[in-house]
Design a protein around this motif. Structure first.
Motif, PDB file in Angstrom:
ATOM      1  N   LEU A  60       0.817  -1.209   0.000  1.00 13.06           N
ATOM      2  CA  LEU A  60       0.000   0.000   0.000  1.00 13.06           C
ATOM      3  C   LEU A  60       0.850   1.258   0.000  1.00 13.06           C
ATOM      4  N   VAL A  61       1.906   1.269   0.806  1.00 11.83           N
ATOM      5  CA  VAL A  61       2.756   2.457   0.903  1.00 11.83           C
ATOM      6  C   VAL A  61       3.410   2.786  -0.427  1.00 11.83           C
ATOM      7  N   ASN A  62       3.708   1.754  -1.216  1.00 15.88           N
ATOM      8  CA  ASN A  62       4.419   1.959  -2.469  1.00 15.88           C
ATOM      9  C   ASN A  62       3.520   1.886  -3.698  1.00 15.88           C
ATOM     10  N   SER A  63       2.218   1.864  -3.494  1.00 11.94           N
ATOM     11  CA  SER A  63       1.302   1.797  -4.626  1.00 11.94           C
ATOM     12  C   SER A  63       1.133   3.172  -5.261  1.00 11.94           C
TER      13      SER A  63
ATOM     14  N   SER B 129      11.283   0.967  -3.369  1.00 12.29           N
ATOM     15  CA  SER B 129      10.050   0.763  -2.613  1.00 12.29           C
ATOM     16  C   SER B 129      10.346   0.308  -1.189  1.00 12.29           C
ATOM     17  N   MET B 130      11.348  -0.562  -1.040  1.00 14.89           N
ATOM     18  CA  MET B 130      11.744  -0.992   0.298  1.00 14.89           C
ATOM     19  C   MET B 130      12.295   0.188   1.097  1.00 14.89           C
ATOM     20  N   PHE B 131      13.075   1.018   0.439  1.00 12.39           N
ATOM     21  CA  PHE B 131      13.643   2.197   1.088  1.00 12.39           C
ATOM     22  C   PHE B 131      12.528   3.130   1.552  1.00 12.39           C
ATOM     23  N   ASN B 132      11.530   3.312   0.703  1.00  6.36           N
ATOM     24  CA  ASN B 132      10.402   4.167   1.049  1.00  6.36           C
ATOM     25  C   ASN B 132       9.615   3.597   2.228  1.00  6.36           C
TER      26      ASN B 132
ATOM     27  N   GLN C 197      10.587   8.478  -5.998  1.00  7.42           N
ATOM     28  CA  GLN C 197      10.041   7.187  -5.592  1.00  7.42           C
ATOM     29  C   GLN C 197      10.651   6.719  -4.271  1.00  7.42           C
ATOM     30  N   ARG C 198      11.923   6.959  -4.102  1.00  9.25           N
ATOM     31  CA  ARG C 198      12.626   6.483  -2.910  1.00  9.25           C
ATOM     32  C   ARG C 198      12.235   7.275  -1.670  1.00  9.25           C
TER      33      ARG C 198
END
Length: 222
Positions: A7-10, A114-117, A207-208
């Motif tokens: 959800l956070v990276n959508s 996405s993992m970083f975010n 994105q990051r």
């Protein structure tokens, strides 16, 4: 955790209004819970039902008194409990890594950006709690005999017992690892944002650091 990672990276433009509202309310609740955790430390005689609500927030604010740590460590040693509190964020990072591995083997790999975010979102969500936690050994109150004791562990004499010296040493490391590092990192990233966004890696940067630049705007800080 898997749901949060996705959800956070959508793509926000493809999410329904109901989901976006739920996410916004959820993020505000996390901040409110941490603020209540700070308020709980005030010397105020709370009445019901506020007292019960604040008691339930102990675990969320890394107060592990409601958890029997003797299952992991045979001695009820305050320094060990403090170490567990300081390791709460690394534990979250480990869970995030396990989640990434699960998604990878499930043929739904997540990019590093996405993992970083996601990690940044967790770090921001826990920032208040982490800061309050690392400063616990400095919270002392006076005793009738002229000494001072820790608020969280009245049996530990501040600056005079070996346990408190150990906890202060851990606090100094925690302050450098959490508040100082986080604020320095965010400040440097914000200062370098204009120059980085103009390079070929501007989209990658956006994105990051979605957890930072998509949340705060000149007209609102929340």
């Amino acid at each position: 955790m898997i749901f949060m990672l996705l959800l956070v990276n959508s793509d926000l433009s493809q999410q329904s209004l109901n989901i976006m509202t739920a996410v916004a309310v959820g993020s505000q609740m996390v901040m409110a819970i941490q603020a209540l955790g700070a308020i709980r430390q005030l010397k105020v005689h709370w009445v019901e039902p506020v007292a019960s609500v604040l008691e339930l927030l102990k675990l969320i604010n890394f107060d592990f008194d409601i958890v029997n740590l003797n299952c992991f460590y045979p001695s009820d040693y305050p320094v060990v409990k403090f170490v567990f509190q300081l390791l709460a964020y690394p534990f979250c990072v480990a869970v995030l890594g396990i989640t990434w591995a699960i998604l990878y083997f499930a043929k739904r790999p997540v990019r590093f950006d996405s993992m970083f975010n996601s990690n940044g979102a967790i770090l921001f969500a826990l920032f208040i709690t982490l800061t309050l936690t690392v400063l616990l050994p400095f919270q002392c109150e006076g005793n009738p005999n002229g000494t001072t004791s820790m608020v969280t562990h009245p049996g530990i004499i501040c600056y005079a017992s070996a346990q408190h010296v150990e906890m202060v040493a851990l606090t100094l490391l925690g302050v450098l690892a959490y508040p100082v590092t986080i604020i320095t990192w965010i400040g440097w990233t914000t200062l370098k944002y204009p120059s980085r966004i103009s390079t070929g890696k501007g989209l990658q940067l956006v994105q990051r650091y979605r957890f930072l630049f998509n949340r705060f705007h000149p007209h609102a800080y929340y």
